[in-house]
Design a protein around this motif. Structure first.
Motif, mmCIF file in Angstrom:
data_model
loop_
_atom_site.group_PDB
_atom_site.id
_atom_site.type_symbol
_atom_site.label_atom_id
_atom_site.label_comp_id
_atom_site.label_asym_id
_atom_site.label_seq_id
_atom_site.Cartn_x
_atom_site.Cartn_y
_atom_site.Cartn_z
ATOM 1 N N VAL A 399 5.980 -10.566 2.117
ATOM 2 C CA VAL A 399 6.389 -10.382 3.509
ATOM 3 C C VAL A 399 7.571 -9.423 3.599
ATOM 4 N N VAL A 400 8.435 -9.411 2.575
ATOM 5 C CA VAL A 400 9.552 -8.467 2.551
ATOM 6 C C VAL A 400 9.023 -7.054 2.326
ATOM 7 N N GLN A 401 8.112 -6.915 1.371
ATOM 8 C CA GLN A 401 7.571 -5.596 1.064
ATOM 9 C C GLN A 401 6.786 -5.029 2.246
ATOM 10 N N ARG A 402 6.074 -5.884 2.949
ATOM 11 C CA ARG A 402 5.336 -5.409 4.125
ATOM 12 C C ARG A 402 6.288 -5.002 5.248
ATOM 13 N N THR A 414 7.950 9.162 6.192
ATOM 14 C CA THR A 414 6.605 9.305 5.652
ATOM 15 C C THR A 414 6.584 9.349 4.137
ATOM 16 N N GLU A 415 7.528 10.056 3.544
ATOM 17 C CA GLU A 415 7.515 10.169 2.089
ATOM 18 C C GLU A 415 7.726 8.811 1.432
ATOM 19 N N GLN A 416 8.668 8.035 1.961
ATOM 20 C CA GLN A 416 8.897 6.705 1.405
ATOM 21 C C GLN A 416 7.698 5.798 1.670
ATOM 22 N N ALA A 417 7.127 5.906 2.845
ATOM 23 C CA ALA A 417 5.952 5.100 3.159
ATOM 24 C C ALA A 417 4.805 5.429 2.215
ATOM 25 N N ARG A 418 4.637 6.717 1.894
ATOM 26 C CA ARG A 418 3.555 7.121 0.997
ATOM 27 C C ARG A 418 3.758 6.529 -0.395
ATOM 28 N N VAL A 419 4.990 6.511 -0.861
ATOM 29 C CA VAL A 419 5.282 5.904 -2.169
ATOM 30 C C VAL A 419 4.949 4.414 -2.142
ATOM 31 N N LEU A 420 5.397 3.750 -1.120
ATOM 32 C CA LEU A 420 5.186 2.296 -1.027
ATOM 33 C C LEU A 420 3.705 1.951 -0.946
ATOM 34 N N VAL A 421 2.985 2.641 -0.096
ATOM 35 C CA VAL A 421 1.568 2.347 0.076
ATOM 36 C C VAL A 421 0.787 2.743 -1.172
ATOM 37 N N GLY A 422 1.190 3.858 -1.790
ATOM 38 C CA GLY A 422 0.518 4.274 -3.013
ATOM 39 C C GLY A 422 0.647 3.231 -4.112
#
Length: 444
Positions: A399-402, A414-422
């Motif tokens: 839940v924290v990571q989401r 966006t760049e951080q989101a891409r790392v996290l989702v990747g």
């Protein structure tokens, strides 16, 4: 000198005290709701039973409810004023030492003493069960696995609690990422003992970690008679069930289960409130209409928050306050925990948990609630690799990571989101949530 059912020597006044203690340990291993009552019966039969008094402390601390711990502290002090350590076995002295450490807030020290008990008495089921739960509260995945793995050669399938041991081992394997082996170990435990709810729970976790929501729902449906009863895990397993439903695209049924099983009723325990908060926050992240559920859940927290005890619990309280729109309550809790860090001893495990993880997460949740998404990212990004330090499972901490993923997307990071989702997709490519976030990032 008497012995429990595994042959571990006990200093007990009567055979009845030993029998009551054995029943309490059996209930502990099966996570039955009567374990507290049985522990009290053992101590009532023999007020100076060392392991009985230790068990009372263990249960109060594992509840993570400071109100229960205060009462137990007074009872334990009365016992120690009358007990004679010289008349006890070394194992009993170690159990009492672990209990004392817990009442001082030193979870790590207590877990280490119980490791010593297991080295001396590998068939001491109490030390294994409590040590396993402490490893869980500490977020110590390696110890969740290895504490049990180290003693397995000293047990056999003929032992009445061997299945319980396998259930614990399955959970440790799952938390260490050995998902296939964890599933097989848990299924073996379930076949040996249908009442071992911890193994059912462990196998459910293996499905969660692999994005296998249909298999998870089927598991819980098929074994519902075994877990949906008078045990300490039933509400938590309903929480897992709801997570599978969210992944399966059935939020309406998940919300109906929340209303029936997780919503506060006036007699809910702390575990029920934690599960309810975590589920509603996930639904909030998905923009589901749950705003009307938050106030009742938030109202259950104030009395529990008067004494700092668990950074993991603090996070869930802030979720409820933010969800209910009570930013002042969230601010006051965060300010109180800052003051706490300036007053508490460094030997208190929760102090480090609060400083390193708890406060940043609570501050990030408040920022998220205020739609200050970039601020939430700045608070969560530095701690995202150490969230395990304040305990819980991978599934609970997700839940924290989401929240971090959603904050990154909503703030345009966006760049951080891409790392996290990747990272998420690479680990769990079959998760519908992960695939949804990936598709959002691919949109022009």
């Amino acid at each position: 000198m008497r012995h429990d059912q595994h042959g571990v020597p006990l200093t007990a006044a009567t055979p009845t005290a030993v029998a009551e203690f054995d029943r309490a340990v059996d209930s502990l291993l099966h996570l039955r709701a009567d374990v507290g009552d049985l522990a009290e019966r053992a101590v009532a039969e023999d007020p100076l039973l060392p392991v009985g008094n230790a068990l009372r402390v263990y249960l109060s601390v594992l509840s993570t409810d400071p109100q229960l711990v205060v009462a137990t502290t007074d009872e334990f002090a009365k016992f120690t004023s009358l007990a004679d350590p010289a008349a006890m076995t070394e194992t009993e002295r170690l159990h009492l030492g672990a209990a004392g450490r817990l009442l001082q807030g030193d979870l790590t020290g207590a877990a280490e003493l119980l490791t010593e008990v297991s080295a001396r008495q590998p068939r001491d089921a109490l030390a294994l069960a409590i040590g396993h739960q402490l490893d869980f509260l500490l977020g110590a995945a390696g110890s969740l696995r290895d504490r049990i793995g180290a003693v397995l050669p000293s047990w056999s399938v003929a032992d009445p609690h061997f299945a319980n041991l396998l259930g614990m081992y399955a959970f440790g394997l799952e938390e260490c990422g050995h998902w296939a082996e964890a599933e097989q170990t848990g299924l073996r435990a379930m076949a040996m003992d249908a009442a071992d709810v911890w193994s059912i729970h462990a196998v459910g976790h293996t499905h969660e970690m692999r994005g296998r929501h249909a298999e998870g729902i089927t598991l819980f449906d098929q074994r519902r008679e075994d877990w949906d009863g008078a045990n300490l895990m039933r509400v938590h397993i309903w929480w897992h069930y709801c997570l599978f439903l969210l992944e399966a695209g059935d939020p309406d049924r998940a919300l109906a289960i929340y209303d029936a099983e997780l919503a506060p009723s006036g007699s809910e325990g702390l575990l029920e409130v934690l599960n309810g908060a975590s589920l509603l926050w996930r639904m909030r992240l998905a923009d589901l209409p749950v705003a009307d559920r938050w106030p009742a859940l938030a109202a259950t927290w104030p009395a529990r928050m008067s004494t700092p005890f668990s950074a993991f619990n603090d996070m869930h309280a802030v979720m409820c306050y933010v969800g209910a729109g009570d930013e002042r309550a969230a601010e006051e809790l965060i300010a109180d925990r800052r003051r706490y860090l300036g007053q508490v001893s460094g030997s208190v495990t929760n102090a480090a948990m609060t400083a390193r993880v708890g406060l940043p997460v609570c501050e990030a949740l408040l920022a998220f609630g205020r739609e200050r998404y970039a601020e939430a990212v700045d608070l969560l990004w530095p701690v995202r690799r150490r969230v395990h330090e304040f305990g819980g499972s991978h599934a609970q901490r997700d839940v924290v990571q989401r929240t971090l993923v959603e904050a990154a997307l909503r703030s345009g990071r966006t760049e951080q989101a891409r790392v996290l989702v990747g990272e998420r997709v690479s680990l769990r490519p079959d998760s519908p949530y992960n695939q949804l976030k990936l598709s959002q990032l691919r949109q022009p």
